[in-house]
Design a protein around this motif. Structure first.
Motif, PDB file in Angstrom:
ATOM      1  N   GLU A 227       0.831  -1.197   0.000  1.00 54.93           N
ATOM      2  CA  GLU A 227       0.000   0.000   0.000  1.00 54.93           C
ATOM      3  C   GLU A 227       0.871   1.255   0.000  1.00 54.93           C
ATOM      4  OE1 GLU A 227      -3.748  -0.117   2.324  1.00 54.93           O
ATOM      5  OE2 GLU A 227      -2.897   1.601   3.381  1.00 54.93           O
ATOM      6  N   LEU A 228       1.966   1.207   0.734  1.00 56.48           N
ATOM      7  CA  LEU A 228       2.892   2.337   0.779  1.00 56.48           C
ATOM      8  C   LEU A 228       3.529   2.578  -0.587  1.00 56.48           C
ATOM      9  CD1 LEU A 228       3.890   4.342   2.882  1.00 56.48           C
ATOM     10  CD2 LEU A 228       5.742   2.772   3.414  1.00 56.48           C
ATOM     11  N   ASN A 229       3.855   1.512  -1.282  1.00 65.41           N
ATOM     12  CA  ASN A 229       4.400   1.632  -2.626  1.00 65.41           C
ATOM     13  C   ASN A 229       3.413   2.347  -3.549  1.00 65.41           C
ATOM     14  OD1 ASN A 229       4.811   0.556  -5.528  1.00 65.41           O
ATOM     15  ND2 ASN A 229       6.703  -0.054  -4.518  1.00 65.41           N
ATOM     16  N   SER A 230       2.130   1.997  -3.432  1.00 60.24           N
ATOM     17  CA  SER A 230       1.110   2.644  -4.262  1.00 60.24           C
ATOM     18  C   SER A 230       0.958   4.113  -3.913  1.00 60.24           C
ATOM     19  CB  SER A 230      -0.232   1.921  -4.094  1.00 60.24           C
ATOM     20  OG  SER A 230      -0.161   0.593  -4.554  1.00 60.24           O
ATOM     21  N   ALA A 231       1.032   4.452  -2.617  1.00 62.81           N
ATOM     22  CA  ALA A 231       0.900   5.849  -2.200  1.00 62.81           C
ATOM     23  C   ALA A 231       2.066   6.688  -2.717  1.00 62.81           C
ATOM     24  CB  ALA A 231       0.816   5.929  -0.674  1.00 62.81           C
ATOM     25  N   VAL A 232       3.280   6.165  -2.627  1.00 62.99           N
ATOM     26  CA  VAL A 232       4.445   6.914  -3.100  1.00 62.99           C
ATOM     27  C   VAL A 232       4.420   7.021  -4.625  1.00 62.99           C
ATOM     28  CG1 VAL A 232       6.963   6.896  -3.255  1.00 62.99           C
ATOM     29  CG2 VAL A 232       5.842   6.374  -1.088  1.00 62.99           C
ATOM     30  N   THR A 233       3.990   5.966  -5.306  1.00 63.47           N
ATOM     31  CA  THR A 233       3.865   6.037  -6.764  1.00 63.47           C
ATOM     32  C   THR A 233       2.902   7.146  -7.182  1.00 63.47           C
ATOM     33  OG1 THR A 233       4.335   3.671  -7.008  1.00 63.47           O
ATOM     34  CG2 THR A 233       3.198   4.748  -8.832  1.00 63.47           C
ATOM     35  N   LEU A 234       1.798   7.293  -6.444  1.00 60.14           N
ATOM     36  CA  LEU A 234       0.854   8.381  -6.726  1.00 60.14           C
ATOM     37  C   LEU A 234       1.503   9.734  -6.470  1.00 60.14           C
ATOM     38  CD1 LEU A 234      -1.925   9.515  -7.395  1.00 60.14           C
ATOM     39  CD2 LEU A 234      -2.623   9.045  -5.028  1.00 60.14           C
ATOM     40  N   LEU A 235       2.251   9.860  -5.375  1.00 59.15           N
ATOM     41  CA  LEU A 235       2.946  11.119  -5.094  1.00 59.15           C
ATOM     42  C   LEU A 235       3.932  11.466  -6.202  1.00 59.15           C
ATOM     43  CD1 LEU A 235       3.739  11.063  -1.254  1.00 59.15           C
ATOM     44  CD2 LEU A 235       2.247  12.644  -2.480  1.00 59.15           C
ATOM     45  N   LEU A 236       4.671  10.464  -6.680  1.00 62.73           N
ATOM     46  CA  LEU A 236       5.618  10.700  -7.765  1.00 62.73           C
ATOM     47  C   LEU A 236       4.899  11.170  -9.024  1.00 62.73           C
ATOM     48  CD1 LEU A 236       7.997   7.619  -7.384  1.00 62.73           C
ATOM     49  CD2 LEU A 236       8.485   9.978  -6.771  1.00 62.73           C
ATOM     50  N   LYS A 237       3.755  10.562  -9.316  1.00 62.58           N
ATOM     51  CA  LYS A 237       2.997  10.959 -10.503  1.00 62.58           C
ATOM     52  C   LYS A 237       2.517  12.404 -10.378  1.00 62.58           C
ATOM     53  CE  LYS A 237       1.284   9.248 -14.412  1.00 62.58           C
ATOM     54  NZ  LYS A 237       0.049   8.428 -14.410  1.00 62.58           N
ATOM     55  N   ILE A 238       2.105  12.794  -9.180  1.00 62.51           N
ATOM     56  CA  ILE A 238       1.668  14.176  -8.964  1.00 62.51           C
ATOM     57  C   ILE A 238       2.840  15.141  -9.128  1.00 62.51           C
ATOM     58  CG2 ILE A 238       0.818  15.777  -7.196  1.00 62.51           C
ATOM     59  CD1 ILE A 238      -0.922  13.468  -6.138  1.00 62.51           C
ATOM     60  N   LEU A 239       3.986  14.805  -8.546  1.00 67.92           N
ATOM     61  CA  LEU A 239       5.156  15.668  -8.643  1.00 67.92           C
ATOM     62  C   LEU A 239       5.631  15.820 -10.087  1.00 67.92           C
ATOM     63  CD1 LEU A 239       7.133  14.383  -5.545  1.00 67.92           C
ATOM     64  CD2 LEU A 239       6.291  16.709  -5.848  1.00 67.92           C
ATOM     65  N   ARG A 240       5.444  14.785 -10.904  1.00 74.20           N
ATOM     66  CA  ARG A 240       5.883  14.831 -12.295  1.00 74.20           C
ATOM     67  C   ARG A 240       4.856  15.475 -13.214  1.00 74.20           C
ATOM     68  NH1 ARG A 240       7.956   8.519 -12.181  1.00 74.20           N
ATOM     69  NH2 ARG A 240       9.809   8.873 -10.891  1.00 74.20           N
ATOM     70  N   SER A 241       3.606  15.587 -12.763  1.00 73.82           N
ATOM     71  CA  SER A 241       2.537  16.066 -13.646  1.00 73.82           C
ATOM     72  C   SER A 241       2.145  17.511 -13.393  1.00 73.82           C
ATOM     73  CB  SER A 241       1.290  15.174 -13.500  1.00 73.82           C
ATOM     74  OG  SER A 241       1.582  13.826 -13.807  1.00 73.82           O
ATOM     75  N   CYS A 242       2.308  17.986 -12.169  1.00 73.15           N
ATOM     76  CA  CYS A 242       1.847  19.330 -11.816  1.00 73.15           C
ATOM     77  C   CYS A 242       3.020  20.300 -11.792  1.00 73.15           C
ATOM     78  CB  CYS A 242       1.163  19.314 -10.448  1.00 73.15           C
ATOM     79  SG  CYS A 242      -0.247  18.199 -10.329  1.00 73.15           S
ATOM     80  N   PRO A 243       2.838  21.526 -12.252  1.00 72.81           N
ATOM     81  CA  PRO A 243       3.903  22.532 -12.152  1.00 72.81           C
ATOM     82  C   PRO A 243       4.297  22.765 -10.700  1.00 72.81           C
ATOM     83  CG  PRO A 243       2.155  23.261 -13.635  1.00 72.81           C
ATOM     84  CD  PRO A 243       1.649  22.030 -12.948  1.00 72.81           C
ATOM     85  N   ALA A 244       5.611  22.905 -10.469  1.00 70.21           N
ATOM     86  CA  ALA A 244       6.102  23.050  -9.104  1.00 70.21           C
ATOM     87  C   ALA A 244       5.500  24.263  -8.411  1.00 70.21           C
ATOM     88  CB  ALA A 244       7.631  23.143  -9.123  1.00 70.21           C
ATOM     89  N   ALA A 245       5.396  25.382  -9.129  1.00 72.73           N
ATOM     90  CA  ALA A 245       4.850  26.594  -8.514  1.00 72.73           C
ATOM     91  C   ALA A 245       3.406  26.406  -8.076  1.00 72.73           C
ATOM     92  CB  ALA A 245       4.962  27.763  -9.494  1.00 72.73           C
ATOM     93  N   ASP A 246       2.629  25.652  -8.862  1.00 72.52           N
ATOM     94  CA  ASP A 246       1.237  25.400  -8.490  1.00 72.52           C
ATOM     95  C   ASP A 246       1.145  24.452  -7.301  1.00 72.52           C
ATOM     96  OD1 ASP A 246       0.343  27.039 -10.515  1.00 72.52           O
ATOM     97  OD2 ASP A 246       0.187  25.403 -11.964  1.00 72.52           O
ATOM     98  N   LEU A 247       2.032  23.454  -7.237  1.00 72.82           N
ATOM     99  CA  LEU A 247       2.015  22.529  -6.106  1.00 72.82           C
ATOM    100  C   LEU A 247       2.307  23.257  -4.800  1.00 72.82           C
ATOM    101  CD1 LEU A 247       3.785  19.281  -7.378  1.00 72.82           C
ATOM    102  CD2 LEU A 247       1.423  19.527  -6.622  1.00 72.82           C
ATOM    103  N   LEU A 248       3.184  24.256  -4.860  1.00 72.19           N
ATOM    104  CA  LEU A 248       3.532  24.985  -3.647  1.00 72.19           C
ATOM    105  C   LEU A 248       2.354  25.776  -3.088  1.00 72.19           C
ATOM    106  CD1 LEU A 248       7.081  26.273  -4.626  1.00 72.19           C
ATOM    107  CD2 LEU A 248       6.520  24.466  -2.995  1.00 72.19           C
ATOM    108  N   SER A 249       1.315  25.959  -3.894  1.00 73.44           N
ATOM    109  CA  SER A 249       0.132  26.691  -3.432  1.00 73.44           C
ATOM    110  C   SER A 249      -0.958  25.763  -2.913  1.00 73.44           C
ATOM    111  CB  SER A 249      -0.433  27.545  -4.568  1.00 73.44           C
ATOM    112  OG  SER A 249      -0.939  26.716  -5.613  1.00 73.44           O
ATOM    113  N   VAL A 250      -0.748  24.448  -3.006  1.00 71.77           N
ATOM    114  CA  VAL A 250      -1.762  23.495  -2.562  1.00 71.77           C
ATOM    115  C   VAL A 250      -1.736  23.415  -1.042  1.00 71.77           C
ATOM    116  CG1 VAL A 250      -2.480  21.081  -2.618  1.00 71.77           C
ATOM    117  CG2 VAL A 250      -1.639  22.180  -4.690  1.00 71.77           C
ATOM    118  N   SER A 251      -2.904  23.483  -0.434  1.00 74.31           N
ATOM    119  CA  SER A 251      -3.014  23.373   1.018  1.00 74.31           C
ATOM    120  C   SER A 251      -3.265  21.921   1.398  1.00 74.31           C
ATOM    121  CB  SER A 251      -4.155  24.247   1.538  1.00 74.31           C
ATOM    122  OG  SER A 251      -4.340  24.050   2.919  1.00 74.31           O
ATOM    123  N   VAL A 252      -2.424  21.389   2.267  1.00 74.93           N
ATOM    124  CA  VAL A 252      -2.578  19.996   2.726  1.00 74.93           C
ATOM    125  C   VAL A 252      -2.586  19.994   4.250  1.00 74.93           C
ATOM    126  CG1 VAL A 252      -1.625  18.854   0.708  1.00 74.93           C
ATOM    127  CG2 VAL A 252      -0.086  19.703   2.453  1.00 74.93           C
TER     128      VAL A 252
END
Length: 518
Positions: free
Chosen positions: A123-148
């Motif tokens: 399950e952890l492998n799947s979660a990190v794979t999703l995080l990697l996909k997000i980091l590779r797909s979204c512009p860095a400047a836009d990610l920095l504005s996401v509230s988590v």
């Protein structure tokens, strides 16, 4: 979606349902509406799963289960969270960054909480794979504005703490999650995904890595390393904290070759960015090994790097590793490198004791093969020579075609004889995971005499989700190193080194003795 949710653990229905959804997601005009229809359901599944795992981590599992059943909610279906993570990874597309960013706003908080609260490697492998996909797909400047702000760190600090100090919550929470994965107390199966996440963070936010880390990141878990107070380096940067965590994980012992190699890839990339800063940081780090000895970070990293260079496979990674080692040779006079002793050549005494041949079992009887000790820069030169020889042999084999008849008995295993006379069967798997899985299959009555036309199935069984490498970054296909002739690069750089410092090559030949690499 309802069919898929109801049958996530069904080996026939679940893949078909996910294949239908993935086929729709592959159509650019369909993806936005599909994400809009599925996002709320999938985010809800992740949110409930994250809450359950967080309650389990803090010892509140029974209370959480009772409260859930009191509200009339059923228990979580098997593999539902993991399957949801995998499905979300298919919906995040680099071709539509705006859609990926909008989807990420709803799924990042529970995903980051899962990374810190989950103890299931698959399950952890799947979660990190999703995080990697997000980091590779979204512009860095836009990610920095996401509230988590909903994600929490291991000591209870939330991402909003980072906002309070003027730092971005996404970067703060993601780095806290990464530091959690690198904890020496984490099982190796859970830490193996930390390396790719470190590499991707370095590629996505290179300018932020040298910034001062906020308290939410530096205090999100107990520090495992100390820094030499006399060193002129900052240990409070994001880079200093992450590198210290990686060194502490490597020094803890018990890391599998996969985990070691993934962390070394992060260190290789740091060397390519600024090798002098990397050496200074590693030289300043002090970490305690399992035996109690306190050693410098260079003494932890360099022996492992030189030993596991053959494990860093792949056209790009091999070239990156070679380029980083060439840059390290430029710092061969650095006191931390010049005075560091590492493993050299096997000693001849063991071979003489056993008549010139040493099997694995005989080596174990005498405590393993004995090796000489050489200075680190000399070993770096030998490893580069090994890469040059291996590349030349690979090119020769491709030209001549497969011809294995020239290999004599015992040459398959780096100087060891085969142990066929000691009862080791030829079809025994090298992977402990594969052995355990196959033994478990035999115990459950699954026949092991699998026909040759079903070898793909066997490979799929051996490469379980917990041990399958995370996908590579497609953007690296355009890396300039891939267009460089590997042998020419090595020969040119080593030629310059030898011509400028012939005494170094003579010292290497004296310490290593007659070997093809030198």
């Amino acid at each position: 979606m309802q069919v898929w949710i109801s049958h996530t653990s069904d080996p026939l229905i679940a893949p078909d349902a996910q294949a239908v959804i993935s086929a729709i997601a592959a159509q650019p005009l369909c993806l936005p509406s599909l994400v809009a229809a599925a996002a709320l359901t999938l985010a809800g599944i992740l949110g409930r799963g994250a809450a359950t795992r967080l309650a389990k981590k803090h010892g509140r599992q029974e209370a959480a289960g009772s409260a859930r059943r009191a509200k009339g909610n059923a228990d979580e279906a098997p593999m539902l969270v993991e399957a949801s993570l995998d499905l979300l990874a298919t919906l995040v597309s680099p071709r539509q960054p705006a859609v990926a960013l909008e989807l990420s706003r709803g799924i990042l908080p529970p995903t980051l909480t899962l990374v810190q609260a989950c103890d299931d490697a698959s399950e952890l492998n799947s979660a990190v794979t999703l995080l990697l996909k997000i980091l590779r797909s979204c512009p860095a400047a836009d990610l920095l504005s996401v509230s988590v702000g909903g994600s929490s760190s291991s000591d209870g600090a939330t991402a909003s703490d980072g906002n309070a100090s003027g730092n971005n919550s996404f970067l703060t929470s993601t780095l806290c999650a990464t530091r959690h994965l690198l904890s020496p107390s984490q099982p190796d199966s859970c830490s193996g995904v930390a390396g790719p996440l470190l590499v991707q963070l370095l590629k996505t936010f290179p300018e932020h890595m040298t910034a001062e880390a906020p308290a939410a990141v530096s205090h999100c878990r107990q520090a495992m390393v100390q820094y030499d107070p006399s060193a002129a380096v900052s240990s409070r940067t994001y880079l200093g904290l992450l590198l210290g965590d990686a060194v502490a994980k490597l020094a803890s012992g018990g890391c599998s070759p996969t985990t070691v190699t993934s962390l070394l890839e992060f260190i290789v990339r740091l060397a390519l960015l600024d090798v002098q800063q990397l050496v200074q940081l590693l030289d300043a780090i002090r970490v305690q090994q399992p035996g109690g000895a306190v050693v410098a970070g260079l003494a932890v990293v360099m022996p492992l790097w030189l030993e596991h260079t053959p494990d860093m496979t792949g056209t790009l990674l091999t070239r990156q590793c070679a380029a980083a080692l060439l840059q390290l040779l430029q710092l061969r006079h650095h006191p931390g490198l010049a005075g560091l002793l590492v493993q050299g050549q096997p000693l001849d005494a063991a071979a003489a004791t056993w008549g010139g041949r040493v099997t694995r079992s005989k080596a174990r009887q005498q405590g393993g093969l004995q090796y000489s000790q050489v200075f680190c820069p000399i070993k770096v030169l030998q490893v580069l020579g090994q890469l040059l020889v291996a590349d030349a042999e690979a090119s020769s084999n491709q030209t001549a075609g497969p011809n294995l008849q020239h290999l004599e008995e015992g040459e398959w295993d780096e100087g060891y004889e085969t142990d066929e006379d000691e009862g080791i069967q030829a079809d025994e798997h090298d992977s402990p995971t594969a052995d355990m899985m196959l033994k478990g299959m035999a115990y459950k009555g699954v026949p092991l005499n699998i026909p040759s036309d079903e070898l793909d199935l066997l490979d799929a069984l051996i490469r379980s989700a917990a041990t399958t490498p995370v996908p590579e970054d497609p953007s690296e296909a355009n890396d300039p190193l891939l267009r460089v002739n590997f042998r020419s690069m090595l020969r040119q750089e080593l030629g310059v080194l030898v011509s400028s410092d012939p005494g170094f090559l003579a010292a290497a030949a004296a310490q290593l003795g007659p070997c093809r690499e030198v």
